[in-house]
Design a protein around this motif. Sequence first.
Motif, PDB file in Angstrom:
ATOM      1  N   ALA A 150     -53.344 -27.600 -14.403  1.00  0.00           N
ATOM      2  CA  ALA A 150     -54.482 -26.720 -14.651  1.00  0.00           C
ATOM      3  C   ALA A 150     -54.343 -26.107 -16.041  1.00  0.00           C
ATOM      4  O   ALA A 150     -53.231 -25.877 -16.530  1.00  0.00           O
ATOM      5  N   GLN A 151     -55.467 -25.827 -16.673  1.00  0.00           N
ATOM      6  CA  GLN A 151     -55.430 -25.301 -18.035  1.00  0.00           C
ATOM      7  C   GLN A 151     -54.704 -23.962 -18.099  1.00  0.00           C
ATOM      8  O   GLN A 151     -54.994 -23.037 -17.342  1.00  0.00           O
ATOM      9  N   ASN A 152     -53.741 -23.874 -19.024  1.00  0.00           N
ATOM     10  CA  ASN A 152     -52.975 -22.642 -19.254  1.00  0.00           C
ATOM     11  C   ASN A 152     -52.269 -22.137 -17.997  1.00  0.00           C
ATOM     12  O   ASN A 152     -52.043 -20.940 -17.838  1.00  0.00           O
ATOM     13  N   ARG A 153     -51.898 -23.066 -17.092  1.00  0.00           N
ATOM     14  CA  ARG A 153     -51.148 -22.696 -15.888  1.00  0.00           C
ATOM     15  C   ARG A 153     -49.828 -23.444 -15.888  1.00  0.00           C
ATOM     16  O   ARG A 153     -49.811 -24.679 -15.948  1.00  0.00           O
ATOM     17  N   PHE A 154     -48.729 -22.715 -15.840  1.00  0.00           N
ATOM     18  CA  PHE A 154     -47.407 -23.317 -15.884  1.00  0.00           C
ATOM     19  C   PHE A 154     -46.543 -22.772 -14.752  1.00  0.00           C
ATOM     20  O   PHE A 154     -46.737 -21.650 -14.297  1.00  0.00           O
ATOM     21  N   ARG A 155     -45.598 -23.578 -14.328  1.00  0.00           N
ATOM     22  CA  ARG A 155     -44.683 -23.211 -13.242  1.00  0.00           C
ATOM     23  C   ARG A 155     -43.294 -22.951 -13.825  1.00  0.00           C
ATOM     24  O   ARG A 155     -42.783 -23.744 -14.607  1.00  0.00           O
ATOM     25  N   LEU A 156     -42.683 -21.820 -13.423  1.00  0.00           N
ATOM     26  CA  LEU A 156     -41.370 -21.468 -13.950  1.00  0.00           C
ATOM     27  C   LEU A 156     -40.315 -22.467 -13.506  1.00  0.00           C
ATOM     28  O   LEU A 156     -40.235 -22.828 -12.334  1.00  0.00           O
ATOM     29  N   GLY A 157     -39.507 -22.923 -14.448  1.00  0.00           N
ATOM     30  CA  GLY A 157     -38.414 -23.838 -14.174  1.00  0.00           C
ATOM     31  C   GLY A 157     -37.077 -23.180 -14.476  1.00  0.00           C
ATOM     32  O   GLY A 157     -36.839 -22.031 -14.074  1.00  0.00           O
ATOM     33  N   PRO A 158     -36.201 -23.859 -15.216  1.00  0.00           N
ATOM     34  CA  PRO A 158     -34.874 -23.294 -15.489  1.00  0.00           C
ATOM     35  C   PRO A 158     -34.935 -22.022 -16.332  1.00  0.00           C
ATOM     36  O   PRO A 158     -35.775 -21.893 -17.227  1.00  0.00           O
ATOM     37  N   VAL A 159     -34.046 -21.085 -16.023  1.00  0.00           N
ATOM     38  CA  VAL A 159     -33.857 -19.875 -16.825  1.00  0.00           C
ATOM     39  C   VAL A 159     -32.394 -19.857 -17.259  1.00  0.00           C
ATOM     40  O   VAL A 159     -31.497 -19.899 -16.415  1.00  0.00           O
ATOM     41  N   ILE A 160     -32.154 -19.833 -18.558  1.00  0.00           N
ATOM     42  CA  ILE A 160     -30.798 -19.931 -19.095  1.00  0.00           C
ATOM     43  C   ILE A 160     -30.510 -18.719 -19.965  1.00  0.00           C
ATOM     44  O   ILE A 160     -31.311 -18.368 -20.847  1.00  0.00           O
ATOM     45  N   ARG A 161     -29.375 -18.085 -19.727  1.00  0.00           N
ATOM     46  CA  ARG A 161     -28.962 -16.910 -20.508  1.00  0.00           C
ATOM     47  C   ARG A 161     -27.750 -17.258 -21.359  1.00  0.00           C
ATOM     48  O   ARG A 161     -26.833 -17.954 -20.917  1.00  0.00           O
ATOM     49  N   LEU A 178     -24.026 -17.986 -29.731  1.00  0.00           N
ATOM     50  CA  LEU A 178     -25.174 -18.777 -30.169  1.00  0.00           C
ATOM     51  C   LEU A 178     -24.773 -20.163 -30.687  1.00  0.00           C
ATOM     52  O   LEU A 178     -25.630 -21.036 -30.851  1.00  0.00           O
ATOM     53  N   ARG A 179     -23.480 -20.378 -30.898  1.00  0.00           N
ATOM     54  CA  ARG A 179     -23.027 -21.716 -31.281  1.00  0.00           C
ATOM     55  C   ARG A 179     -23.328 -22.747 -30.197  1.00  0.00           C
ATOM     56  O   ARG A 179     -23.319 -23.952 -30.452  1.00  0.00           O
ATOM     57  N   HIS A 180     -23.578 -22.254 -28.971  1.00  0.00           N
ATOM     58  CA  HIS A 180     -23.868 -23.156 -27.853  1.00  0.00           C
ATOM     59  C   HIS A 180     -25.368 -23.462 -27.728  1.00  0.00           C
ATOM     60  O   HIS A 180     -25.774 -24.144 -26.781  1.00  0.00           O
ATOM     61  N   LEU A 181     -26.174 -22.998 -28.673  1.00  0.00           N
ATOM     62  CA  LEU A 181     -27.610 -23.256 -28.606  1.00  0.00           C
ATOM     63  C   LEU A 181     -27.958 -24.745 -28.530  1.00  0.00           C
ATOM     64  O   LEU A 181     -28.864 -25.120 -27.777  1.00  0.00           O
ATOM     65  N   PRO A 182     -27.273 -25.622 -29.257  1.00  0.00           N
ATOM     66  CA  PRO A 182     -27.591 -27.058 -29.106  1.00  0.00           C
ATOM     67  C   PRO A 182     -27.380 -27.560 -27.679  1.00  0.00           C
ATOM     68  O   PRO A 182     -28.135 -28.431 -27.210  1.00  0.00           O
ATOM     69  N   ASP A 183     -26.383 -27.017 -26.984  1.00  0.00           N
ATOM     70  CA  ASP A 183     -26.163 -27.411 -25.583  1.00  0.00           C
ATOM     71  C   ASP A 183     -27.327 -26.956 -24.711  1.00  0.00           C
ATOM     72  O   ASP A 183     -27.783 -27.689 -23.817  1.00  0.00           O
ATOM     73  N   VAL A 184     -27.814 -25.743 -24.962  1.00  0.00           N
ATOM     74  CA  VAL A 184     -28.970 -25.237 -24.221  1.00  0.00           C
ATOM     75  C   VAL A 184     -30.182 -26.115 -24.498  1.00  0.00           C
ATOM     76  O   VAL A 184     -30.937 -26.473 -23.580  1.00  0.00           O
ATOM     77  N   ARG A 244     -37.940 -25.251 -36.280  1.00  0.00           N
ATOM     78  CA  ARG A 244     -38.315 -25.974 -37.501  1.00  0.00           C
ATOM     79  C   ARG A 244     -37.627 -27.323 -37.613  1.00  0.00           C
ATOM     80  O   ARG A 244     -38.161 -28.261 -38.194  1.00  0.00           O
ATOM     81  N   THR A 245     -36.422 -27.427 -37.063  1.00  0.00           N
ATOM     82  CA  THR A 245     -35.685 -28.693 -37.115  1.00  0.00           C
ATOM     83  C   THR A 245     -35.921 -29.547 -35.866  1.00  0.00           C
ATOM     84  O   THR A 245     -35.256 -30.564 -35.675  1.00  0.00           O
ATOM     85  N   CYS A 246     -36.856 -29.103 -35.030  1.00  0.00           N
ATOM     86  CA  CYS A 246     -37.240 -29.843 -33.810  1.00  0.00           C
ATOM     87  C   CYS A 246     -36.090 -30.000 -32.812  1.00  0.00           C
ATOM     88  O   CYS A 246     -36.072 -30.955 -32.030  1.00  0.00           O
ATOM     89  N   ILE A 247     -35.130 -29.083 -32.868  1.00  0.00           N
ATOM     90  CA  ILE A 247     -34.032 -29.123 -31.889  1.00  0.00           C
ATOM     91  C   ILE A 247     -34.477 -28.522 -30.562  1.00  0.00           C
ATOM     92  O   ILE A 247     -34.145 -29.033 -29.488  1.00  0.00           O
TER      93      ILE A 247
END
Length: 358
Positions: A36-47, A53-59, A96-99
Amino acid sequence: MTALSSPGQLAANLPGILGFYPHDSVIFAAFDSTGAQNRFRLGPVIRLDIDDLRHLPDVARTLDESGEDLIFAFVVTRRSEEEIEEIIDTLLALVRTCIMPIHACWVTPEILTGEPVQIAFGPAPVPGEENWSEVWFDDVIAPVVQAQAMASLLANGMLPDLNREETFEQFARFNPSFTPTECDQLSDFAHRHSHSLLNAPDRGGVAGLAADIGLLLTEIEEQDLTVADLMADEETLLTIGVVLGNATLRDIIIEDTLRQAAPAARILLAAARTFDGIVRLNALALYAVCALELKLPMRAMPALAAVLVEDPGHTLSVLLLDACRAGAFDTLLQAVREGSRMVRTAHDITDGVGLEAA
């Protein structure tokens, strides 16, 4: 979950989802499209801790593998404005780097009712078109206690822990009712008698023990015994400890624990805090299963993580945690139930012995 229509509402649900109030964190909430337009379902939540922040690529890899269509980020911190700008720059670099395609990011000092939620970056609204970014802008955090994600915790008489450390502390081995030496003696007894019972030529002893567990859980529920009460009860601890001393007996009682998940969770947590070795690991694993039955995945996953810190090769916990990370809670519960029933059948345990009639 009830529809969320603002960043303040989504942020208010984070303590209930995580099981604790996050501090000094970057939290990623991923969504998949409903069609549906502009309707999304919540999936994974990662903290992620801001200092990690060095682990951001893993996330980013984890979210990419999950195939989510929309990713929001929340920076929760009271750090200086300069430090926050550095964090935002780091996240923008991922975009910006599409990661990682972070579609919008907000900053808030704490996840507390009424705290400001300020947009850090997001897509520009398209003039003349309905666009979620026109309403998902600056906001304040909605009442946290009223958040939908809090419902299962409140239903079980719980609230989110104050921080992540407090969450993991509850799974540490510590029983104030007994000395460490006494706890070790209880553990030795449980290990010995577990193996002797399983190897006894009379299989009726196994069936009888399964029946005892069902009665024990009923008694715990009727007397409203707390975890503290159970940690002080040597006989009750030894009864559950013996059946957690090997995989076969553990699997036999899964069906009973799921039928009475609330009292089972309490005695399993008491056992995990008392015993060592395989008894403790199995107690935490079954506690996680009961937590899922009670709609408390935020309690199940830290329990499983605690097992794997002590024994990365604990097979049941590895399988359970993989399923939890994929959000396959119902499938997981069905699988462990079927496995338990198969083991019970192999040991001639029928509905009349240790299993309530369907």
